[in-house]
Every structure is written in C-alpha cells, then in structure tokens.
Scaffold this active site. Sequence first.
Site, mmCIF file in Angstrom:
data_model
loop_
_atom_site.group_PDB
_atom_site.id
_atom_site.type_symbol
_atom_site.label_atom_id
_atom_site.label_comp_id
_atom_site.label_asym_id
_atom_site.label_seq_id
_atom_site.Cartn_x
_atom_site.Cartn_y
_atom_site.Cartn_z
ATOM 1 N N THR A 162 -22.374 20.628 29.057
ATOM 2 C CA THR A 162 -23.477 20.363 30.072
ATOM 3 C C THR A 162 -23.085 21.450 31.389
ATOM 4 O OG1 THR A 162 -21.517 18.717 30.709
ATOM 5 C CG2 THR A 162 -23.447 18.024 29.384
ATOM 6 N N THR A 194 -15.188 12.004 29.977
ATOM 7 C CA THR A 194 -16.265 12.971 29.360
ATOM 8 C C THR A 194 -15.948 14.196 28.836
ATOM 9 O OG1 THR A 194 -17.868 12.193 31.008
ATOM 10 C CG2 THR A 194 -18.505 13.965 29.813
ATOM 11 N N GLU A 245 -15.155 21.083 36.637
ATOM 12 C CA GLU A 245 -16.011 21.257 37.569
ATOM 13 C C GLU A 245 -15.681 21.872 38.785
ATOM 14 O OE1 GLU A 245 -19.475 17.943 36.114
ATOM 15 O OE2 GLU A 245 -18.235 17.273 37.671
ATOM 16 N N ASN A 259 -21.464 18.021 42.148
ATOM 17 C CA ASN A 259 -21.479 16.473 41.829
ATOM 18 C C ASN A 259 -22.415 15.728 42.850
ATOM 19 O OD1 ASN A 259 -20.130 15.679 39.329
ATOM 20 N ND2 ASN A 259 -18.495 16.778 40.327
ATOM 21 N N THR A 304 -29.982 15.020 40.236
ATOM 22 C CA THR A 304 -31.471 15.259 40.947
ATOM 23 C C THR A 304 -31.855 16.725 40.641
ATOM 24 O OG1 THR A 304 -30.240 15.507 43.126
ATOM 25 C CG2 THR A 304 -31.382 13.594 42.717
#
Lengths: 413, 413
Positions: free
Chosen positions: A163, A200, A286, A408, A413
């Site tokens: 992802t 995750t 991330e 994040n 969006t």
Amino acid sequence: MGQDNSASPFSVVADGSITTPKGFKAGGLHCGLKKTTRHDLGAIVCEVSASAAGVYTTNVFQAAPLAVTRESIGASGKLRAVLVNSGNANACTGKQGEDDAYEMRARFAESIGVPAEHVAVASTGVIGELLKMDKVRGGIDELPVRLAGDRAGADDFCQAILTTDLVQKMVCVELELDGKRVYVAGAAKGSGMIHPNMATMLGFVTTDAAIGSEALQGLLRQATDLTFNMITVDGDTSTNDMLVAMASGLAGNDELTPQHEGWAAFAAALRHVCEVLAKAIARDGEGATKLVEVRVSGAVSDDSAQAIAKTVIGSSLVKSAVFGADANWGRIIAAVGRAGQPVNPETVDIRLGDILTLEQSRPVAFDEEIALEYLKGDTVVIRVDLHGGDGQATAWGCDLTYDYVRINAAYRT
Amino acid sequence: MGQDNSASPFSVVADGSITTPKGFKAGGLHCGLKKTTRHDLGAIVCEVSASAAGVYTTNVFQAAPLAVTRESIGASGKLRAVLVNSGNANACTGKQGEDDAYEMRARFAESIGVPAEHVAVASTGVIGELLKMDKVRGGIDELPVRLAGDRAGADDFCQAILTTDLVQKMVCVELELDGKRVYVAGAAKGSGMIHPNMATMLGFVTTDAAIGSEALQGLLRQATDLTFNMITVDGDTSTNDMLVAMASGLAGNDELTPQHEGWAAFAAALRHVCEVLAKAIARDGEGATKLVEVRVSGAVSDDSAQAIAKTVIGSSLVKSAVFGADANWGRIIAAVGRAGQPVNPETVDIRLGDILTLEQSRPVAFDEEIALEYLKGDTVVIRVDLHGGDGQATAWGCDLTYDYVRINAAYRT
C-alpha cells in the site's frame, strides 16, 4: 540481530524468494482497485496441499477476509493458495463484505481447480468501502496465467500486496534436514498502523519442509511473538493483519516434530525469516528514515523486558528525537519509567549504539559530535540495561518524521 | 463541555486569575535558566497557611522536586508557597539534584519568612542537566519583591512556568457558600509529554474556600481523574508532573466537608477549573492546530469508556487524519477495537460532531464537503456510541502535525 552465519544452522539464499521453496508459484497484476497502475491483486499457489498455519490481528473489529481464512485453515489445516488484494481492506463492510470475501475465495479456487476451503484470502487498504467486485472478478480470472515459479512471479506478488510501502520485503533461507535441502521464505507488507499484536501487516511464509499443520502453527506463533509482535510504527493496530504459512513438504525431509534433530534449526530459520521481514517493515514505516532497535536487558523477566522495549520504541518523543539525531536519553528513561514494569530508578544504563549516555541512572558526559554522527546513520540501536534480572527483549520501530504526518493527513482523500 | 451557566452552581470570572482568591500573590522573572529572556522562575505565595493537596506523576523516575513537595505537603498538609522553575526539569540529577531542590525550598522559604516545609517546589524543562544554581539563587532572592496580588503578578507567574507552550493557561470561577463569595482559580503549563497519569504538566490551583487538606486532596484526585488524566498530546508521561492546590480559607465560608450543602457545588467548580486547564493544555499541545474531544458512551462501565476514549485520542493515525481534515472513521473504529475493552463489533456508531459516519458498525453515506468543513474547525468532537451499557467518558487531545515533529526533533539541541 546480525546473524553469525558461522554458527547458524541456516544460511540466507542471496536471490531467494517465496517461490524458491519447491512447489510454489506466485504472481500479481493490476485489476483496478488502486488508482495507480500498480499491482493490486496477487496470489501464491502451491502445487500440492500444503500444511498451513495462520496468526491474526487481535483487534475486536476484524475484516471479512480474516474470518474466511480462519475457516479455510481451520477446515483441514491445509491450503493450496492464498489470494490477496491491496487498495481496499474489505473491513467494516458488513454482510456484503463477507459475501465478497467468500466470492473471492470461491472464484479463485475454481480458477485454479481446488476446493474453496483450500484457499485463504487477505485484503489491505482503505476501511469501510465495498470492494469493486467487477474489477476483482476480472483480476481473478486472469491471475492463474500470470503465476510463475520464478523470481519474477514472486516480485509481482510482492508488489501486489503493497500500500504505502516504498520497498518490497522478501527473504529466503536454506538449511539441511535429513540430508535434504530445505527452503524457508517469506514476503510481507507494512507500513502504517504497525504495532504489536499483528497490526496492519500481511505476511506470507512458504517452505518446502515436511511439517504438520499443528507443529507449523506452534512455531509460527512463537516466531511472531518475538518478531512481528515486537515492531511498531505508530501504535495503531489494524483490522486486517494476518500472517499465513504454507509448507509443501516437497523437500523430502522426515516430518518435523519436536523430536526431530532439525527442529531447533528449522525454528531458527523460520524465526529469522520473520525477523528479517519484521525489521524491513519497521524500516519502511510510513515516512521513516531510520530503523530503530531497542534492546532491553536486566529486566525481571523477558515479558517485562518486552513491555519496556515496546514502550520505548512506541514513544513519539523518542521517535522524534531519533529523526532529529538528538541524543535525548531523557525521553528514553521517561518511557522506561511509564511502562508499568518493575524498574529500579537508580540502576539504569542507556547506550545509543556503543555510546554510554546514562550509567546507574546518572548522566555520563559523552561526545555530542560522535553521538550526532551515530544518530545520523540509517540504523539506531538503543540499549537499556536495568540491572534488575535476566529478562531481555528486542523491539524494532522507526523514527517519526514530517512525512509520516504528510502521508497520514491525506491517506483516504 | 459547554457549561450551562443557568444550571451551574458557579460562574466564570471573566478577568479572574490565580491571585483573585483572597490571600494569594504571584510573580515571575527571568533568572537565566532559559536561553531566551522569557521568565523562568515564578512563585505563588499565600499570606496564611493554606490547606494543601498534591497529585504527582506515576512515572517510576520522579524528578527531585517531587520528593521535596511530597515531603512539604506530607508534613502538615499546609503550604505557604510554591516555587517553580522552567528550562530545567532537575530530573535524573542524582544527589546533587536533590540537594538543589532542597536548597531552592529552603532559600525561598527564608526569603519570604516561612518554614521550609511550607514551601513546595516544581521544575520543568530538560532532563539530566544540573540546575545552574547561581542563577536560581539570584532569582529567588529577587522574587519576593516581584510578587503581586493582581493580574500582572498572575500573568508573570504563568509565563514563568511555560516551556514550549504557546499561550498561558489560567481560569477563575466564583460561587457562593454560606453567603460568602468563594473563588477557585488555576494555572497550568503543557505541552509535550502530555498523557494520562499526570504527564508533563504543572498545574496550580488557588482558592479562598475554607476546606481541610484531606478533603481538598480527595476532591483534587477526583477532578484530576476526570480532567488532567483524560488528556494526551503524545502518549508520553513526564518525570515531573504535579498538580498542587492551596486553599487559604479567607473567603470565610464554613469549612467544606461532604456534609456541607455547598460540597457538590465546590467540587463542580474545582472540576471545571481543572477541565478548562486540561483542555487548554490539549489545545496548546506541541504543534497542535485543533482541540480534539472524544466522547465515548454506551460502554460497559465508565472505566471501560475511559480506556477507549484514551486509546482513540492517543492514536497517531486518528490525530494525523484530524490534522488533514480527513473524515477517516476507519482509524477511529480500529482504535476502539484495540483498546482491550469489551465492544460488540456490530453495534458501534461514530459521529464527527453531529455527522453520522458509522451506524451499527456500517458506513453511512455523508456529505464529504460538510465533513471537511467541520473538520477544518478549531475543535473536533468525535463521538463513539457502543450501545453496550451506560459507561461514558470524555478525553481531550490534539492533532498530530508537522510542527509536532519539528519541535520534538530539535528540542534538546
């Protein structure tokens, strides 16, 4: 951990992948769930019924695919394939989500000609949106011809499960059991919502070792507790995490049991595969620029050391300081002190790499330039010795950066 | 909370401060601990022996001033003054740090002519460095002439306790007891290392109510559990947190006990003062652009609701989403699910303000534009109804921003 290969019962296969163990093919393609053209549907398929084991998220809210995979592995302890999509987690999607997960399983099982209960399914991505099943169906129908037993197939699969990950994560080791060469390999994805208790992440282990499902399940659980459950990116736990292992048995070794002389060697190999993947997930957290490793020793027990290591690795203040290459041991000791574990406040040593910064809970003068140079590296090891017992543990994480916030603040969006 | 003043037993004093209650003076100055010219030493002094109460950090590592303050309040339940420095936490400073804290207490006590055990001390700032006592001594000697019973003295004190705080935090309310006007006021500082269990915050409550030390301690603990212990900025808990309350008794009411008809009114006033300060700390969290309020209802108990509210408010992913004005309820439900509390995964409603986004654990179509507009406001309320009981709780925090990372990547250096 810096594996000492001379003493190790296994060795890393330089160009190995999840298709190196005998009997496995893999592949991936873009079916249309991601907005980009990156792969978003992949599978690993075994040519025989593989012994299977699974470990799942502890989150109360579990995505639909987890129930389906549990059912598959629970039915007979065997799997022929695992099908994975990225871009959509199929979580909080109600009855329709369950139906979709079952349909994925059934359709892929039919396309490769195996019983539905021999297929596991996994999803990762946005929560609360229904899968675009027309895209998924098209992808499933095309996937069988895209499977390959080579490195390219493995790479395609790895890309299909990513992802926000920046790099694919794969490792393969080999060892000898009963005169036979045995491979253990794994692939995984991160990279936000990573926290102890299977956050995750999706992990897939393949091996050609002969081992029963129950034995594999036990070893997988042990390895998970010391590896995947010791990493954190941001303290959040996903609804979708799972780790699935498949053992084809095609290496031809005698079946592995605790009595087998190669049991410990295989367990070590499996743990190493999991540790490499876990650390790769942490490093690729991330926005991360560094891998952070926290080693706690001298705790009253290993469990206590684990709790302390996880608290330090999860501290936003410690993570920010590492990003800023700031030798801020004050935040480390503050995190140790709030872990809820027995700690003597007078006997704590803290090292950054080999640089002693706190000894017996008192600051030690150290060369700030050398510390800065060390903290600017791509791996930072924080060592905490409590001098209170024999308990020890290691946890892995990453620094907290502007990019974590950027990624994040605008994920959905 | 949106106090309904028509029904409230107290009202806010618009220009009130910690020196509004009868008997209190306050002040602050720059003694040289901060690199800037901002105030870094301050005090509140009461002209009579005030009933005193204190609540302290639960961190294993407690800074030297905490031991000294505990000793002072423990000696007789009375205080005449509290002395505070910022810029240096006097934590992990060993025997010298203890000596320094005792010297601060003794020197200030002598300078205002009261017994040493009637003085509390508090410190906030960098951990692990010795106080520059020559600067502190000079400041202590000058401080008594800088004390004033007006708003300016209170403002000087408030500035003296700030570290990375952007705004000072002060509130005052009034109520009537036995026909007498009684004031309850407070001042506090944040703003990083803020987390339940009294994380890096200092709070000071003054009141002219007549109340014994034990009764005050009980009410302060209750108020803390529902206010200061329900805020989090980053999940880190400091070594230095404390909340000290002083009651001069000069309002002339009958001594407050649980049998006094004004007991509940006073408790509500004290709780309101603590809540205003706690919310101000959360809103002024490091790098924060918004106050986030999480209201959990329908839990099996209030304790359970508290645990869930704290988990949601502490989630880096939720905080990043709020910063990005992203109506990402998936992260909210994922946080609810990992709080370790009994939750029926099928019956959860989530609202952002009044916007229903999840009903009975299923996504609800909502107007993204309206949600975006709401989330861009300076206060975001997240409401979680579990439909599983009568337990409820409210927690406060802030968003996670680039500035949080910037501030904490370079705090010490």
